[in-house]
Write a protein that holds these residues in place. Sequence first.
Motif, PDB file in Angstrom:
ATOM      1  N   MET A   1       0.837  -1.189   0.000  1.00  0.00           N
ATOM      2  CA  MET A   1       0.000   0.000   0.000  1.00  0.00           C
ATOM      3  C   MET A   1       0.877   1.246   0.000  1.00  0.00           C
ATOM      4  O   MET A   1       1.895   1.289   0.680  1.00  0.00           O
ATOM      5  N   ALA A   2       0.497   2.235  -0.787  1.00  0.00           N
ATOM      6  CA  ALA A   2       1.226   3.493  -0.841  1.00  0.00           C
ATOM      7  C   ALA A   2       0.291   4.645  -0.487  1.00  0.00           C
ATOM      8  O   ALA A   2      -0.915   4.569  -0.728  1.00  0.00           O
ATOM      9  N   GLU A   3       0.852   5.697   0.102  1.00  0.00           N
ATOM     10  CA  GLU A   3       0.059   6.864   0.459  1.00  0.00           C
ATOM     11  C   GLU A   3       0.544   8.079  -0.325  1.00  0.00           C
ATOM     12  O   GLU A   3       1.697   8.146  -0.746  1.00  0.00           O
ATOM     13  N   TYR A   4      -0.376   9.027  -0.514  1.00  0.00           N
ATOM     14  CA  TYR A   4       0.002  10.280  -1.166  1.00  0.00           C
ATOM     15  C   TYR A   4      -0.507  11.456  -0.350  1.00  0.00           C
ATOM     16  O   TYR A   4      -1.435  11.336   0.451  1.00  0.00           O
ATOM     17  N   MET A  24       3.832  11.208  -3.634  1.00  0.00           N
ATOM     18  CA  MET A  24       3.830   9.935  -2.912  1.00  0.00           C
ATOM     19  C   MET A  24       4.659  10.048  -1.638  1.00  0.00           C
ATOM     20  O   MET A  24       5.730  10.651  -1.628  1.00  0.00           O
ATOM     21  N   LYS A  25       4.162   9.469  -0.573  1.00  0.00           N
ATOM     22  CA  LYS A  25       4.883   9.443   0.693  1.00  0.00           C
ATOM     23  C   LYS A  25       5.792   8.216   0.692  1.00  0.00           C
ATOM     24  O   LYS A  25       5.319   7.086   0.644  1.00  0.00           O
ATOM     25  N   LEU A  26       7.098   8.446   0.740  1.00  0.00           N
ATOM     26  CA  LEU A  26       8.061   7.354   0.707  1.00  0.00           C
ATOM     27  C   LEU A  26       8.408   6.929   2.132  1.00  0.00           C
ATOM     28  O   LEU A  26       8.789   7.754   2.959  1.00  0.00           O
ATOM     29  N   ARG A 126       0.721  -2.026 -10.199  1.00  0.00           N
ATOM     30  CA  ARG A 126       0.987  -2.621  -8.889  1.00  0.00           C
ATOM     31  C   ARG A 126       0.678  -1.667  -7.728  1.00  0.00           C
ATOM     32  O   ARG A 126       0.732  -2.075  -6.569  1.00  0.00           O
ATOM     33  N   CYS A 127       0.390  -0.420  -8.052  1.00  0.00           N
ATOM     34  CA  CYS A 127       0.258   0.614  -7.015  1.00  0.00           C
ATOM     35  C   CYS A 127      -1.200   0.862  -6.649  1.00  0.00           C
ATOM     36  O   CYS A 127      -2.029   1.174  -7.512  1.00  0.00           O
ATOM     37  N   ILE A 128      -1.507   0.733  -5.358  1.00  0.00           N
ATOM     38  CA  ILE A 128      -2.822   1.089  -4.817  1.00  0.00           C
ATOM     39  C   ILE A 128      -2.616   2.262  -3.869  1.00  0.00           C
ATOM     40  O   ILE A 128      -1.914   2.141  -2.859  1.00  0.00           O
ATOM     41  N   LEU A 129      -3.181   3.402  -4.203  1.00  0.00           N
ATOM     42  CA  LEU A 129      -2.927   4.627  -3.459  1.00  0.00           C
ATOM     43  C   LEU A 129      -4.039   4.946  -2.474  1.00  0.00           C
ATOM     44  O   LEU A 129      -5.221   4.745  -2.747  1.00  0.00           O
ATOM     45  N   TYR A 130      -3.639   5.454  -1.317  1.00  0.00           N
ATOM     46  CA  TYR A 130      -4.560   5.975  -0.309  1.00  0.00           C
ATOM     47  C   TYR A 130      -4.086   7.355   0.098  1.00  0.00           C
ATOM     48  O   TYR A 130      -2.882   7.603   0.187  1.00  0.00           O
TER      49      TYR A 130
END
Length: 209
Positions: A1-4, A24-26, A126-130
């Motif tokens: 899961m990735a956040e922005y 994007m928050k790394l 592959r990226c699902i953003l929240y």
Amino acid sequence: MAEYQMQESNLPNEEGKPTFYPRMKLWNQVDLEYLANNINYASTFTPGDITGLVRSLTQEIASQMAQGNSVKVDGLGIFTPSLGLRPGKEREAGEAENRKRNSMSICINNINFRADKQFIEETGRRCILYRSKQKPLRSSQRFTPEQRLKLAQKFLKENPYMQVADYCRLTGLLRDSAAKELRKWAAQPENGIATHGRAPHKVYVNAEF
């Protein structure tokens, strides 16, 4: 899961109002060892095989670029060498009486990379953003002055010189603020930062070298 996060831009729009862009928050940075171990689980290659192959590939890419070639790796992207002047060397002017720059004044100062469209699309699939619940800071407020100094010192340990534009990218400061702060750091010998050349070609270097 990735956040922005929606980050405020340093530049307003045409009406003078603030603008925002998704960022994007790394969470952290993974290295070759981490990648090799992950690939090992899904293949018959050992981590040592993978690490050795990647290092051989990077050396061959470097060798080809050193001979004046760009390198395309299908599914990854195109690598192209970029030239610049060595620290303290002024740009060549068009007048006949001006000194010409020779090969000793020029060096490879960067590698440009243009990602393959397939690589971008694969990452996107592959990226699902929240959206992050944390409120983002203005880019210039992410670091304290002490943290910005450490960023500059670290950059100069890893690179031959730093320009004001590099410091802007590192810290989020606007150009005038970045230039003013760099002059401040360079004026304090204990910071280990010195200057080479004169404006508009002045650069900052590690005073220990």
